[in-house]
Design a protein around this motif. Structure first.
Motif, PDB file in Angstrom:
ATOM      1  N   HIS A 114       0.846  -1.184   0.000  1.00 58.23           N
ATOM      2  CA  HIS A 114       0.000   0.000   0.000  1.00 58.23           C
ATOM      3  C   HIS A 114       0.882   1.234   0.000  1.00 58.23           C
ATOM      4  CE1 HIS A 114      -3.607   2.434   1.569  1.00 58.23           C
ATOM      5  NE2 HIS A 114      -3.942   1.977   0.360  1.00 58.23           N
ATOM      6  N   ASP A 115       0.561   2.261   0.777  1.00 54.62           N
ATOM      7  CA  ASP A 115       1.170   3.582   0.607  1.00 54.62           C
ATOM      8  C   ASP A 115       2.531   3.768   1.271  1.00 54.62           C
ATOM      9  OD1 ASP A 115      -0.991   4.450  -0.867  1.00 54.62           O
ATOM     10  OD2 ASP A 115      -2.084   5.195   0.874  1.00 54.62           O
ATOM     11  N   VAL A 116       2.929   2.846   2.134  1.00 55.96           N
ATOM     12  CA  VAL A 116       4.166   2.971   2.911  1.00 55.96           C
ATOM     13  C   VAL A 116       4.971   1.687   2.741  1.00 55.96           C
ATOM     14  CG1 VAL A 116       5.112   3.247   5.247  1.00 55.96           C
ATOM     15  CG2 VAL A 116       3.065   4.539   4.576  1.00 55.96           C
ATOM     16  N   ASP A 117       6.286   1.789   2.664  1.00 51.10           N
ATOM     17  CA  ASP A 117       7.136   0.597   2.589  1.00 51.10           C
ATOM     18  C   ASP A 117       6.863  -0.341   3.760  1.00 51.10           C
ATOM     19  OD1 ASP A 117       8.363   1.488   0.290  1.00 51.10           O
ATOM     20  OD2 ASP A 117      10.187   2.181   1.281  1.00 51.10           O
ATOM     21  N   SER A 118       7.000  -1.624   3.512  1.00 53.36           N
ATOM     22  CA  SER A 118       6.770  -2.612   4.562  1.00 53.36           C
ATOM     23  C   SER A 118       7.878  -3.647   4.528  1.00 53.36           C
ATOM     24  CB  SER A 118       5.417  -3.301   4.351  1.00 53.36           C
ATOM     25  OG  SER A 118       5.484  -4.216   3.260  1.00 53.36           O
ATOM     26  N   ALA A 119       7.784  -4.624   5.426  1.00 52.91           N
ATOM     27  CA  ALA A 119       8.756  -5.715   5.443  1.00 52.91           C
ATOM     28  C   ALA A 119       8.619  -6.604   4.215  1.00 52.91           C
ATOM     29  CB  ALA A 119       8.583  -6.543   6.715  1.00 52.91           C
ATOM     30  N   LEU A 120       7.525  -6.460   3.458  1.00 54.30           N
ATOM     31  CA  LEU A 120       7.319  -7.262   2.246  1.00 54.30           C
ATOM     32  C   LEU A 120       7.935  -6.614   1.011  1.00 54.30           C
ATOM     33  CD1 LEU A 120       3.596  -8.374   2.741  1.00 54.30           C
ATOM     34  CD2 LEU A 120       5.689  -9.393   3.668  1.00 54.30           C
ATOM     35  N   GLY A 121       8.262  -5.315   1.096  1.00 55.32           N
ATOM     36  CA  GLY A 121       8.863  -4.640  -0.048  1.00 55.32           C
ATOM     37  C   GLY A 121       8.412  -3.199  -0.164  1.00 55.32           C
ATOM     38  N   GLY A 122       8.599  -2.638  -1.362  1.00 54.80           N
ATOM     39  CA  GLY A 122       8.383  -1.216  -1.574  1.00 54.80           C
ATOM     40  C   GLY A 122       7.015  -0.874  -2.129  1.00 54.80           C
ATOM     41  N   TRP A 158      12.203   7.134   1.012  1.00 58.29           N
ATOM     42  CA  TRP A 158      12.331   6.314  -0.191  1.00 58.29           C
ATOM     43  C   TRP A 158      13.695   6.502  -0.844  1.00 58.29           C
ATOM     44  CZ3 TRP A 158       7.119   8.636  -2.097  1.00 58.29           C
ATOM     45  CH2 TRP A 158       6.055   7.944  -1.505  1.00 58.29           C
ATOM     46  N   LYS A 159      14.270   5.414  -1.280  1.00 53.76           N
ATOM     47  CA  LYS A 159      15.411   5.439  -2.197  1.00 53.76           C
ATOM     48  C   LYS A 159      14.840   5.156  -3.585  1.00 53.76           C
ATOM     49  CE  LYS A 159      18.935   4.005   1.128  1.00 53.76           C
ATOM     50  NZ  LYS A 159      18.080   4.192   2.328  1.00 53.76           N
ATOM     51  N   THR A 160      15.259   5.923  -4.578  1.00 52.77           N
ATOM     52  CA  THR A 160      14.553   5.883  -5.860  1.00 52.77           C
ATOM     53  C   THR A 160      15.492   5.692  -7.045  1.00 52.77           C
ATOM     54  OG1 THR A 160      14.668   8.284  -6.243  1.00 52.77           O
ATOM     55  CG2 THR A 160      12.827   7.468  -4.899  1.00 52.77           C
ATOM     56  N   TYR A 161      14.885   5.451  -8.184  1.00 57.33           N
ATOM     57  CA  TYR A 161      15.575   5.439  -9.477  1.00 57.33           C
ATOM     58  C   TYR A 161      14.669   6.136 -10.484  1.00 57.33           C
ATOM     59  CZ  TYR A 161      12.475   1.543 -10.734  1.00 57.33           C
ATOM     60  OH  TYR A 161      11.380   0.756 -10.984  1.00 57.33           O
ATOM     61  N   ARG A 196      10.275  11.797 -13.002  1.00 55.21           N
ATOM     62  CA  ARG A 196       9.471  10.858 -12.228  1.00 55.21           C
ATOM     63  C   ARG A 196      10.361   9.803 -11.576  1.00 55.21           C
ATOM     64  NH1 ARG A 196       4.222  11.927 -13.564  1.00 55.21           N
ATOM     65  NH2 ARG A 196       3.494  10.088 -12.441  1.00 55.21           N
ATOM     66  N   GLN A 197      10.153   9.603 -10.284  1.00 49.61           N
ATOM     67  CA  GLN A 197      10.955   8.680  -9.509  1.00 49.61           C
ATOM     68  C   GLN A 197      10.147   7.435  -9.131  1.00 49.61           C
ATOM     69  OE1 GLN A 197      14.413   9.269  -8.736  1.00 49.61           O
ATOM     70  NE2 GLN A 197      13.845  10.617 -10.442  1.00 49.61           N
ATOM     71  N   CYS A 198      10.811   6.282  -9.213  1.00 49.87           N
ATOM     72  CA  CYS A 198      10.224   5.015  -8.793  1.00 49.87           C
ATOM     73  C   CYS A 198      10.980   4.485  -7.580  1.00 49.87           C
ATOM     74  CB  CYS A 198      10.286   3.991  -9.924  1.00 49.87           C
ATOM     75  SG  CYS A 198       9.043   4.249 -11.213  1.00 49.87           S
ATOM     76  N   ASN A 199      10.325   3.664  -6.802  1.00 55.63           N
ATOM     77  CA  ASN A 199      10.882   3.137  -5.559  1.00 55.63           C
ATOM     78  C   ASN A 199      11.922   2.048  -5.855  1.00 55.63           C
ATOM     79  OD1 ASN A 199      11.326   2.346  -2.913  1.00 55.63           O
ATOM     80  ND2 ASN A 199       9.148   2.254  -2.391  1.00 55.63           N
ATOM     81  N   ALA A 200      13.120   2.211  -5.295  1.00 53.57           N
ATOM     82  CA  ALA A 200      14.184   1.231  -5.520  1.00 53.57           C
ATOM     83  C   ALA A 200      14.056   0.011  -4.603  1.00 53.57           C
ATOM     84  CB  ALA A 200      15.548   1.893  -5.300  1.00 53.57           C
ATOM     85  N   ARG A 201      13.110   0.023  -3.685  1.00 52.82           N
ATOM     86  CA  ARG A 201      12.923  -1.117  -2.785  1.00 52.82           C
ATOM     87  C   ARG A 201      12.058  -2.164  -3.479  1.00 52.82           C
ATOM     88  NH1 ARG A 201      13.322  -2.800   2.431  1.00 52.82           N
ATOM     89  NH2 ARG A 201      11.580  -3.883   3.429  1.00 52.82           N
ATOM     90  N   GLY A 202      12.643  -3.303  -3.762  1.00 51.90           N
ATOM     91  CA  GLY A 202      11.917  -4.369  -4.443  1.00 51.90           C
ATOM     92  C   GLY A 202      11.266  -5.326  -3.466  1.00 51.90           C
ATOM     93  N   VAL A 203      10.885  -6.492  -3.965  1.00 48.35           N
ATOM     94  CA  VAL A 203      10.254  -7.497  -3.119  1.00 48.35           C
ATOM     95  C   VAL A 203      11.314  -8.128  -2.217  1.00 48.35           C
ATOM     96  CG1 VAL A 203      10.515  -9.350  -4.831  1.00 48.35           C
ATOM     97  CG2 VAL A 203       8.710  -9.493  -3.086  1.00 48.35           C
ATOM     98  N   THR A 204      10.990  -8.319  -0.950  1.00 44.39           N
ATOM     99  CA  THR A 204      11.902  -8.931   0.008  1.00 44.39           C
ATOM    100  C   THR A 204      11.650 -10.431   0.086  1.00 44.39           C
ATOM    101  OG1 THR A 204      10.381  -8.645   1.862  1.00 44.39           O
ATOM    102  CG2 THR A 204      11.884  -6.796   1.371  1.00 44.39           C
ATOM    103  N   ALA A 205      12.499 -11.115   0.841  1.00 39.56           N
ATOM    104  CA  ALA A 205      12.292 -12.553   1.043  1.00 39.56           C
ATOM    105  C   ALA A 205      10.949 -12.812   1.721  1.00 39.56           C
ATOM    106  CB  ALA A 205      13.432 -13.133   1.868  1.00 39.56           C
ATOM    107  N   LEU A 206      10.593 -11.980   2.694  1.00 35.77           N
ATOM    108  CA  LEU A 206       9.297 -12.124   3.350  1.00 35.77           C
ATOM    109  C   LEU A 206       8.166 -11.823   2.373  1.00 35.77           C
ATOM    110  CD1 LEU A 206       9.775 -10.592   6.927  1.00 35.77           C
ATOM    111  CD2 LEU A 206       9.230 -12.969   6.356  1.00 35.77           C
TER     112      LEU A 206
END
Length: 291
Positions: free
Chosen positions: A147-155, A175-178, A229-239
Motif C-alpha cells: 500500500h502507501d508505505v514501505d513494509s517488510a514485504l517490499g516497496g 524512499w530510495k529511488t531510481y 518521475r521517480q520510482c521506488n528502488a525497494r523491491g520485493v523482500t524474502a518475506l
C-alpha cells in the motif's frame, strides 16, 4: 474502501448493482500522527487490527440489513466467500459483497530502517501464516500485499510526495529511488505513467504536526531527489516472496496495485508460472504505475 451510508449502497443495489468489494483500509503512520497530536488518544492504529475490525463490522452491517428486511438471511446485503456463492446471491437479485484488506502493514509486516542500512521486521513467516489463516477464516478474499508505505514485504508504488514523509514517521526511512522507465501505459480511461516527481520537502512544511514530527526526527535533514518521475528502488523482500506465495496458494484475489513496479511484475510472473495462470487484478487501474 471509502465510508458510505448503507442507504446509498441500497440505492445503488436497487438501481442494479450486484457485486461490490469492500476493503478494510487504513494508514497506520497517519493514524499515529493524528493520535499523537489532535486525534483520539485511544485510537487503535495498527493496520492489521484496524483492517480486521472494519471487516468484522461488515458482518454487523449484514445483520442490521437483515433486521430491516425480516430476519437472518433475508437482507439484500450478502457477504460471499466463493464464486458459486456470489452467483447464487446475484441470481436471487441481491448484492454479493467481497471482503478485502488494503493497507501497508498487512500480516503485521511493518518495517523500520536502521541508520546502518539494516532493517527490522515486525513479522516472520510463522506470523504471515497465522494472519493469512485469520483473514481467510474471517471471510477476506482479496488482498493488497502493498500500500502507501514501505513494509517488510517490499516497496510501495510511488504516486505522491507526501506519503514519503508520512511513511518516514513509521519506518524511519525515506524512499530510495531510481528514474522511472519512460513508458506510458494505455488503458480504456486514459494514460498512466509510473512514479511521481518528488518534492524536496513536504508542501505543508511549517507548524503542522507532520512537519514538526519530521523536523524533530531528522534534525531538518530531508532527502533530495533528481528531477523527473521517480520510482521506488525497494523491491520485493524474502518475506514478500513468502507472503505472495502463501496468498496464491490460499486462493485470495491478488491485487497488484500500490506495489513498486518490479514487484508488480514479480507477482504477475509468479501467477503465470501456475497452471492455469493465476489471475491478478488491478483494482485502482494503475495506482503507483502499472505494467
Amino acid at each position: 474502501h471509502q465510508q458510505m451510508y448503507y442507504k446509498w449502497i441500497e440505492r445503488a443495489w436497487k438501481a442494479g448493482l450486484r457485486t461490490m468489494t469492500i476493503h478494510g483500509t487504513t494508514i497506520e503512520a497517519l493514524c499515529n500522527i493524528a493520535r499523537a497530536t489532535y486525534g483520539d488518544k485511544m485510537s487503535e492504529c495498527v493496520d492489521m487490527e484496524v483492517g480486521v475490525q472494519q471487516v468484522q463490522y461488515m458482518y454487523d452491517v449484514q445483520h442490521y440489513v437483515d433486521a430491516q428486511e425480516g430476519g437472518p438471511g433475508k437482507g439484500w446485503f450478502r457477504i460471499v466467500k466463493d464464486p458459486a456463492e456470489a452467483r447464487a446471491v446475484i441470481a436471487e437479485g441481491k448484492l454479493a459483497v467481497i471482503l478485502g484488506l488494503e493497507f501497508s502493514n498487512v500480516f503485521h509486516c511493518r518495517v523500520q530502517f536502521l541508520p546502518d542500512g539494516s532493517e527490522i521486521s515486525d513479522c516472520d513467516e510463522a506470523e504471515i501464516d497465522s494472519e493469512i489463516d485469520r483473514a481467510w477464516e474471517l471471510g477476506v478474499r482479496q488482498i493488497f500485499p502493498y500500500h502507501d508505505v514501505d513494509s517488510a514485504l517490499g516497496g510501495t508504488g510511488i504516486f505522491s510526495s507526501i506519503l514519503n514523509y508520512v511513511g518516514f514517521t513509521d519506518t524511519l526511512g525515506f524512499w530510495k529511488t531510481y528514474n522511472c522507465p519512460d513508458v506510458e501505459y494505455f488503458t480504456g480511461e486514459g494514460v498512466f505513467v509510473a512514479g511521481a516527481e518528488l518534492e524536496t520537502a513536504p508542501l505543508m512544511l511549517g507548524g503542522d504536526p507532520l512537519s514538526q514530527a519530521l523536523m524533530s526526527a531528522t534534525g531538518g535533514v530531508l532527502p533530495l531527489y533528481p528531477p523527473g518521475r521517480q520510482c521506488n528502488a525497494r523491491g520485493v523482500t524474502a518475506l514478500g516472496k513468502y507472503a505472495i506465495d502463501k496468498i496464491l496458494k490460499k486462493g485470495f484475489i491478488l491485487d497488484i496495485d500500490h506495489a513498486e513496479l518490479s514487484i508488480k511484475q514479480y507477482m504477475l510472473d509468479e501467477g503465470a508460472k501456475l497452471t492455469p495462470n493465476y489471475p491478478a487484478v488491478s483494482g485502482h487501474g494503475g495506482h503507483g504505475g502499472i505494467t
